[in-house]
Design a protein around this motif. Structure first.
Motif, PDB file in Angstrom:
ATOM      1  N   PHE A 169      33.080 -24.531  -8.189  1.00 52.78           N
ATOM      2  CA  PHE A 169      32.232 -25.711  -8.059  1.00 52.78           C
ATOM      3  C   PHE A 169      32.532 -26.458  -6.764  1.00 52.78           C
ATOM      4  CE2 PHE A 169      32.900 -24.948 -12.613  1.00 52.78           C
ATOM      5  CZ  PHE A 169      31.596 -24.783 -13.026  1.00 52.78           C
ATOM      6  N   ARG A 225      27.459 -29.564 -14.081  1.00 52.04           N
ATOM      7  CA  ARG A 225      27.838 -29.070 -12.756  1.00 52.04           C
ATOM      8  C   ARG A 225      27.366 -27.631 -12.610  1.00 52.04           C
ATOM      9  NH1 ARG A 225      33.936 -29.867 -11.447  1.00 52.04           N
ATOM     10  NH2 ARG A 225      33.145 -29.535  -9.345  1.00 52.04           N
ATOM     11  N   ARG A 226      26.766 -27.356 -11.488  1.00 51.13           N
ATOM     12  CA  ARG A 226      26.259 -26.007 -11.251  1.00 51.13           C
ATOM     13  C   ARG A 226      27.237 -25.246 -10.354  1.00 51.13           C
ATOM     14  NH1 ARG A 226      21.623 -23.660 -12.075  1.00 51.13           N
ATOM     15  NH2 ARG A 226      20.686 -25.635 -12.692  1.00 51.13           N
ATOM     16  N   GLU A 243      22.958 -17.524 -14.719  1.00 51.63           N
ATOM     17  CA  GLU A 243      21.990 -18.382 -14.060  1.00 51.63           C
ATOM     18  C   GLU A 243      22.006 -19.826 -14.504  1.00 51.63           C
ATOM     19  OE1 GLU A 243      18.046 -17.153 -14.954  1.00 51.63           O
ATOM     20  OE2 GLU A 243      18.563 -16.427 -16.940  1.00 51.63           O
ATOM     21  N   ASP A 244      22.860 -20.213 -15.476  1.00 51.60           N
ATOM     22  CA  ASP A 244      22.811 -21.585 -15.928  1.00 51.60           C
ATOM     23  C   ASP A 244      24.210 -22.125 -16.166  1.00 51.60           C
ATOM     24  OD1 ASP A 244      21.545 -20.270 -19.019  1.00 51.60           O
ATOM     25  OD2 ASP A 244      23.627 -20.565 -18.436  1.00 51.60           O
ATOM     26  N   GLU A 245      24.274 -23.321 -16.739  1.00 48.18           N
ATOM     27  CA  GLU A 245      25.533 -24.021 -16.903  1.00 48.18           C
ATOM     28  C   GLU A 245      25.983 -24.050 -18.364  1.00 48.18           C
ATOM     29  OE1 GLU A 245      24.301 -27.795 -15.573  1.00 48.18           O
ATOM     30  OE2 GLU A 245      23.488 -27.031 -13.722  1.00 48.18           O
ATOM     31  N   ASP A 246      25.369 -23.238 -19.210  1.00 53.54           N
ATOM     32  CA  ASP A 246      25.588 -23.413 -20.644  1.00 53.54           C
ATOM     33  C   ASP A 246      27.033 -23.213 -21.075  1.00 53.54           C
ATOM     34  OD1 ASP A 246      25.462 -20.699 -20.107  1.00 53.54           O
ATOM     35  OD2 ASP A 246      24.559 -20.183 -22.027  1.00 53.54           O
ATOM     36  N   GLU A 276      28.538 -23.134  -7.521  1.00 58.06           N
ATOM     37  CA  GLU A 276      28.032 -22.795  -6.195  1.00 58.06           C
ATOM     38  C   GLU A 276      28.283 -21.322  -5.879  1.00 58.06           C
ATOM     39  OE1 GLU A 276      29.778 -25.499  -3.391  1.00 58.06           O
ATOM     40  OE2 GLU A 276      28.394 -27.110  -3.939  1.00 58.06           O
ATOM     41  N   ALA A 287      25.811 -17.700  -5.828  1.00 57.15           N
ATOM     42  CA  ALA A 287      25.124 -18.064  -7.072  1.00 57.15           C
ATOM     43  C   ALA A 287      23.866 -17.210  -7.249  1.00 57.15           C
ATOM     44  CB  ALA A 287      24.777 -19.545  -7.066  1.00 57.15           C
ATOM     45  N   THR A 304      29.668 -23.116 -18.566  1.00 52.47           N
ATOM     46  CA  THR A 304      30.558 -23.596 -17.521  1.00 52.47           C
ATOM     47  C   THR A 304      30.724 -25.092 -17.714  1.00 52.47           C
ATOM     48  OG1 THR A 304      28.680 -23.731 -16.002  1.00 52.47           O
ATOM     49  CG2 THR A 304      29.977 -21.724 -15.943  1.00 52.47           C
TER      50      THR A 304
END
Length: 224
Positions: free
Chosen positions: A97, A159-160, A150-153, A162, A140, A155
């Motif tokens: 991140f 926050r996405r 592809e997502d933040e589910d 990088e 990413a 993590t």
């Protein structure tokens, strides 16, 4: 499990895992017999089902890297259970991140792909897992295209990632429970309600030391 390719060569060509240095010391300190039992019983070249399950529920990992000259760096990564994704028994991935912009770990990976991961469960099992391997930096975009990340589910919420780091597993082994402390979880909101604030950027007083150094430098120039 597959046959090992030893790290760094051997002093006597016995085909054991590990470095030349550790084999030399095992002979010097007469620990070879114990070491061989450990290699035989605990060291594997891929993740066992129990290891995969262990990694998938961990919330933190210590990351060791070094540059081409061998200068080392140890960092820390954390997130909800599952933030380190176990792709299969020879590959795992973890997200990177936005941080302080130094990029020390990834900088080392560009020079030297070797990476060590240490997972420690301080709360339940009181055991650790070492994973050594080769690291690759993945954008990413490529993480989505190649691995579907592809997502933040799973993590860090909000926050996405990088980038992602792919680790190709070369060896994995236990860190025994002896001396691992039992810790108790505490919600951050509880700490704030007790008046304990999060550590700030200058928790260790670096800014004060640098400021004092600049003041001495200015004072010295004024005397001249």
């Amino acid at each position: 499990m597959g046959q090992y390719a030893p790290r760094g060569g051997l002093d006597d060509g016995e085909g054991l895992p590990g470095s030349r240095g550790e084999h030399v010391l095992q002979r010097l300190f007469a620990t070879r017999e114990r070491a061989e039992r450990f290699y035989d019983r605990q060291v594997v070249d891929r993740l066992t089902p129990h290891m995969r399950e262990f990694v998938a529920r961990q919330e933190m990992v210590f990351v060791g890297t070094s540059d081409a000259a061998g200068n080392c760096d140890t960092s820390f990564r954390a997130g909800p259970p599952g933030f380190v994704r176990v792709m299969d028994d020879t590959r795992l991935m973890y997200p990177e991140f936005r941080g302080n912009g130094v990029l020390a770990s990834m900088g080392n990976m560009l020079e030297n792909a070797h990476i060590s991961l240490l997972f420690v469960d301080f709360f339940e099992d009181l055991v650790g897992l070492h994973i050594n391997g080769a690291a690759t930096i993945v954008t990413a975009y490529d993480a989505v295209r190649r691995y579907g990340l592809e997502d933040e589910d799973r993590t860090v919420p909000g926050r996405r990632a990088e980038r992602w780091i792919t680790v190709e597993v070369e060896e994995a082994y236990i860190h025994c429970s002896k001396h691992i402390p039992l810790l108790v979880r505490q919600d951050r909101r509880e700490r704030r309600s007790e008046g304990r604030r999060p550590a700030g950027d200058d928790y260790f007083g670096v800014g004060q030391v640098r400021s004092a150094g600049r003041e001495r430098e200015v004072a010295g120039k004024s005397v001249e």
